[in-house]
Design a protein around this motif. Sequence first.
Motif, PDB file in Angstrom:
ATOM      1  N   MET A  75      16.142 -15.809 -64.114  1.00 44.98           N
ATOM      2  CA  MET A  75      17.571 -15.651 -63.927  1.00 44.98           C
ATOM      3  C   MET A  75      17.801 -14.857 -62.638  1.00 44.98           C
ATOM      4  O   MET A  75      17.237 -13.794 -62.443  1.00 44.98           O
ATOM      5  N   SER A  76      18.633 -15.377 -61.769  1.00 45.48           N
ATOM      6  CA  SER A  76      18.872 -14.684 -60.499  1.00 45.48           C
ATOM      7  C   SER A  76      19.773 -13.469 -60.704  1.00 45.48           C
ATOM      8  O   SER A  76      20.447 -13.330 -61.721  1.00 45.48           O
ATOM      9  N   ASN A  77      19.745 -12.598 -59.711  1.00 44.89           N
ATOM     10  CA  ASN A  77      20.570 -11.387 -59.781  1.00 44.89           C
ATOM     11  C   ASN A  77      22.051 -11.718 -59.901  1.00 44.89           C
ATOM     12  O   ASN A  77      22.801 -11.000 -60.552  1.00 44.89           O
ATOM     13  N   PHE A  78      22.475 -12.795 -59.271  1.00 45.68           N
ATOM     14  CA  PHE A  78      23.877 -13.191 -59.330  1.00 45.68           C
ATOM     15  C   PHE A  78      24.302 -13.439 -60.770  1.00 45.68           C
ATOM     16  O   PHE A  78      25.341 -12.948 -61.216  1.00 45.68           O
ATOM     17  N   TRP A  79      23.510 -14.194 -61.501  1.00 48.85           N
ATOM     18  CA  TRP A  79      23.875 -14.520 -62.879  1.00 48.85           C
ATOM     19  C   TRP A  79      23.760 -13.309 -63.792  1.00 48.85           C
ATOM     20  O   TRP A  79      24.532 -13.170 -64.739  1.00 48.85           O
ATOM     21  N   ILE A  80      22.841 -12.415 -63.495  1.00 46.16           N
ATOM     22  CA  ILE A  80      22.734 -11.187 -64.283  1.00 46.16           C
ATOM     23  C   ILE A  80      24.002 -10.362 -64.125  1.00 46.16           C
ATOM     24  O   ILE A  80      24.573  -9.863 -65.099  1.00 46.16           O
ATOM     25  N   VAL A  81      24.480 -10.234 -62.894  1.00 47.50           N
ATOM     26  CA  VAL A  81      25.711  -9.481 -62.637  1.00 47.50           C
ATOM     27  C   VAL A  81      26.901 -10.150 -63.329  1.00 47.50           C
ATOM     28  O   VAL A  81      27.744  -9.476 -63.931  1.00 47.50           O
ATOM     29  N   ILE A  82      26.976 -11.465 -63.279  1.00 46.75           N
ATOM     30  CA  ILE A  82      28.082 -12.195 -63.923  1.00 46.75           C
ATOM     31  C   ILE A  82      28.059 -11.976 -65.431  1.00 46.75           C
ATOM     32  O   ILE A  82      29.094 -11.677 -66.051  1.00 46.75           O
ATOM     33  N   VAL A  83      26.908 -12.114 -66.065  1.00 43.02           N
ATOM     34  CA  VAL A  83      26.797 -11.952 -67.521  1.00 43.02           C
ATOM     35  C   VAL A  83      27.142 -10.530 -67.932  1.00 43.02           C
ATOM     36  O   VAL A  83      27.881 -10.311 -68.901  1.00 43.02           O
ATOM     37  N   ILE A  84      26.637  -9.542 -67.198  1.00 42.13           N
ATOM     38  CA  ILE A  84      26.951  -8.150 -67.513  1.00 42.13           C
ATOM     39  C   ILE A  84      28.444  -7.883 -67.320  1.00 42.13           C
ATOM     40  O   ILE A  84      29.076  -7.182 -68.120  1.00 42.13           O
ATOM     41  N   GLY A  85      29.040  -8.436 -66.270  1.00 42.33           N
ATOM     42  CA  GLY A  85      30.476  -8.266 -66.034  1.00 42.33           C
ATOM     43  C   GLY A  85      31.305  -8.867 -67.159  1.00 42.33           C
ATOM     44  O   GLY A  85      32.272  -8.250 -67.622  1.00 42.33           O
ATOM     45  N   ILE A  86      30.952 -10.052 -67.609  1.00 44.20           N
ATOM     46  CA  ILE A  86      31.686 -10.686 -68.718  1.00 44.20           C
ATOM     47  C   ILE A  86      31.535  -9.865 -69.990  1.00 44.20           C
ATOM     48  O   ILE A  86      32.514  -9.634 -70.714  1.00 44.20           O
ATOM     49  N   GLY A  87      30.314  -9.386 -70.255  1.00 42.54           N
ATOM     50  CA  GLY A  87      30.099  -8.558 -71.440  1.00 42.54           C
ATOM     51  C   GLY A  87      30.904  -7.278 -71.398  1.00 42.54           C
ATOM     52  O   GLY A  87      31.507  -6.870 -72.400  1.00 42.54           O
ATOM     53  N   THR A  88      30.939  -6.643 -70.243  1.00 42.93           N
ATOM     54  CA  THR A  88      31.721  -5.411 -70.092  1.00 42.93           C
ATOM     55  C   THR A  88      33.199  -5.684 -70.306  1.00 42.93           C
ATOM     56  O   THR A  88      33.891  -4.933 -71.003  1.00 42.93           O
ATOM     57  N   TYR A  89      33.690  -6.769 -69.729  1.00 45.18           N
ATOM     58  CA  TYR A  89      35.098  -7.114 -69.890  1.00 45.18           C
ATOM     59  C   TYR A  89      35.432  -7.373 -71.357  1.00 45.18           C
ATOM     60  O   TYR A  89      36.451  -6.890 -71.854  1.00 45.18           O
ATOM     61  N   LEU A  90      34.594  -8.125 -72.038  1.00 42.48           N
ATOM     62  CA  LEU A  90      34.865  -8.441 -73.442  1.00 42.48           C
ATOM     63  C   LEU A  90      34.846  -7.187 -74.318  1.00 42.48           C
ATOM     64  O   LEU A  90      35.683  -7.055 -75.220  1.00 42.48           O
ATOM     65  N   MET A  91      33.931  -6.265 -74.048  1.00 45.19           N
ATOM     66  CA  MET A  91      33.902  -5.025 -74.841  1.00 45.19           C
ATOM     67  C   MET A  91      35.154  -4.193 -74.595  1.00 45.19           C
ATOM     68  O   MET A  91      35.743  -3.658 -75.537  1.00 45.19           O
ATOM     69  N   ARG A  92      35.575  -4.093 -73.357  1.00 39.54           N
ATOM     70  CA  ARG A  92      36.772  -3.297 -73.055  1.00 39.54           C
ATOM     71  C   ARG A  92      38.032  -3.958 -73.609  1.00 39.54           C
ATOM     72  O   ARG A  92      38.886  -3.301 -74.187  1.00 39.54           O
ATOM     73  N   ALA A  93      38.150  -5.257 -73.397  1.00 35.08           N
ATOM     74  CA  ALA A  93      39.334  -5.964 -73.896  1.00 35.08           C
ATOM     75  C   ALA A  93      39.382  -5.910 -75.415  1.00 35.08           C
ATOM     76  O   ALA A  93      40.450  -5.718 -76.010  1.00 35.08           O
ATOM     77  N   GLY A  94      38.229  -6.055 -76.044  1.00 35.40           N
ATOM     78  CA  GLY A  94      38.189  -5.994 -77.507  1.00 35.40           C
ATOM     79  C   GLY A  94      38.594  -4.640 -78.035  1.00 35.40           C
ATOM     80  O   GLY A  94      39.349  -4.540 -79.012  1.00 35.40           O
ATOM     81  N   SER A  95      38.117  -3.580 -77.397  1.00 36.73           N
ATOM     82  CA  SER A  95      38.480  -2.244 -77.872  1.00 36.73           C
ATOM     83  C   SER A  95      39.953  -1.951 -77.629  1.00 36.73           C
ATOM     84  O   SER A  95      40.597  -1.282 -78.439  1.00 36.73           O
ATOM     85  N   ILE A  96      40.509  -2.469 -76.556  1.00 36.35           N
ATOM     86  CA  ILE A  96      41.941  -2.262 -76.297  1.00 36.35           C
ATOM     87  C   ILE A  96      42.775  -3.021 -77.327  1.00 36.35           C
ATOM     88  O   ILE A  96      43.740  -2.494 -77.877  1.00 36.35           O
ATOM     89  N   LEU A  97      42.398  -4.258 -77.601  1.00 35.60           N
ATOM     90  CA  LEU A  97      43.139  -5.054 -78.581  1.00 35.60           C
ATOM     91  C   LEU A  97      43.042  -4.455 -79.975  1.00 35.60           C
ATOM     92  O   LEU A  97      44.046  -4.347 -80.684  1.00 35.60           O
TER      93      LEU A  97
END
Length: 109
Positions: free
Chosen positions: A1-23
């Motif tokens: 897995m390239s660094n680009f995709w690692i950053v994308i997956v981590i970014g999506i995971g971070t967003y989902l955790m934050r959005a979920g906790s806010i909701l």
Amino acid sequence: MSNFWIVIVIGIGTYLMRAGSILLGSQMQWSAKTKEWLYYVTPAVLGALLGPLLFMNGTEFIPITHNAILWGAIPTIVVAWYFRNLWLTILAGIISYSCVQYLFNWLGW
């Protein structure tokens, strides 16, 4: 897995955790004791992050006399506490750290 995709997956995971906790957090009724406890989480996390930065270089403690970061942080903390202005605090931090670093370089530390 390239660094680009690692950053994308981590970014999506971070967003989902934050959005979920806010909701979820906005739909719950928090008790007074829980609100009081949550009030102290941010300063505790900030202290845990800044402590090693101010006092350590990797795994070694920096002597206070040679610690430019700590000496630059002291006036910054005073400005932040007294004025409670973000931009003034940032400016004070930049100026104080630059002056201390210049002084330490001039002294040969």
